[in-house]
Design an enzyme around this catalytic site. Structure first.
Site, short mmCIF file in Angstrom:
data_model
loop_
_atom_site.label_atom_id
_atom_site.label_comp_id
_atom_site.label_asym_id
_atom_site.label_seq_id
_atom_site.Cartn_x
_atom_site.Cartn_y
_atom_site.Cartn_z
N SER A 37 -9.31 -1.32 -1.89
CA SER A 37 -9.77 -0.08 -1.27
C SER A 37 -10.41 0.82 -2.32
O SER A 37 -10.06 0.75 -3.50
CB SER A 37 -8.57 0.64 -0.64
OG SER A 37 -8.90 1.96 -0.26
N TYR A 71 -0.74 5.01 -1.41
CA TYR A 71 -1.47 3.83 -0.95
C TYR A 71 -2.45 3.35 -2.02
O TYR A 71 -2.53 2.16 -2.34
CB TYR A 71 -2.22 4.16 0.34
CG TYR A 71 -3.13 3.06 0.83
CD1 TYR A 71 -2.62 2.00 1.58
CD2 TYR A 71 -4.51 3.09 0.59
CE1 TYR A 71 -3.45 0.99 2.04
CE2 TYR A 71 -5.33 2.08 1.05
CZ TYR A 71 -4.81 1.04 1.78
OH TYR A 71 -5.64 0.04 2.23
#
Length: 247
Positions: A141, A154
């Site tokens: 990501s 995250y």
């Protein structure tokens, strides 16, 4: 959808985690269209079964953090694994917290799903992947590299997965190891993080899936295009490269 052709692959098998929705489902669809045999997993059996039936895939519902499930998943592939796609992941706390307010008791599960499980599954698959000259795709990501407020927990898991991908690539020269950043996508996970209205403005996961499967397929197809070396890539940059190549 781009008119870049997706390389066709004959008699190859891919394991895809988190395959019942979002990017995982889109990747499974593109891989199936490219001729891959699929072994799919996700926690929700009902939706996973529907995806598997539609694509003619084998499936096994379960939690990727469960060692028994991982072993059963690799066994289901029947000794033929050419590609492992570690796509399953979790956001952790929702709404996403600032680091000052983050509940650290959630972090073990967050790291188990996003970091430990992909490497544990890779460990099981590596003997077969080495033999077959296979590949591992770890879905990362932009939160792994950018200082985005509330994305710290995250993003830190994805940064860890990036580095583990780098090291795994150095240790396993016979296997391609790609950390692939799909970019922002209109998925349920993004909606949970930023709200449905903002998530709806992102690209559909099928767009990133097309670029990722194009990277993967080039490793085996008999075509001019060559797959990139092990490393970290974004779906958007790969699509731009293809456009420049065609020009």
């Amino acid at each position: 959808m781009s008119d870049n052709p997706i390389p066709q692959v004959d008699d190859r098998t891919a394991i895809v985690t988190g395959a019942s929705a979002g990017l995982g489902e889109a990747l499974a669809e593109r891989l199936a269209a490219s001729g891959w045999n699929l072994v799919l997993t996700a926690r929700g059996e009902e939706r996973l079964a529907r995806v598997a039936l539609r694509l003619g895939a084998r499936y096994l519902a379960g939690d990727v953090t469960d060692p028994d499930h991982r072993e059963a998943l690799v066994a289901l592939a029947g000794g033929r694994i050419d590609l492992l796609v570690n796509n399953a992941s979790t956001l952790g706390e929702v709404p996403l917290p600032t680091l000052a307010e983050a509940d650290l008791s959630v972090w073990p599960r967050l790291f188990d799903v996003n970091v430990r499980a992909p490497i544990a599954l890779a460990q099981l698959a590596l003997p077969i992947l080495r033999e077959r000259g296979g590949a591992i795709v770890n879905i990362t990501s932009d939160a792994a590299t950018g200082p985005y407020a509330t994305w710290g927990p995250y993003g830190s898991t994805k940064a860890a997965l990036d580095q583990l991908s780098n090291v795994l690539a150095a240790e396993e020269p016979a296997v391609a190891v790609w950390a692939l950043d799909p970019g922002e996508m209109a998925t349920g996970m993004l909606a949970d993080a930023v709200g449905e209205a903002d998530a709806a403005e992102a690209d559909p996961p099928a767009k990133a899936a097309e670029a990722i499967v194009s990277i993967v397929g080039a490793r085996w197809c008999r075509c001019v295009r060559t797959a990139p070396d092990s490393g970290r890539y974004t779906a958007r940059d790969h699509a731009i490269v293809h456009e420049e190549t065609r020009a």
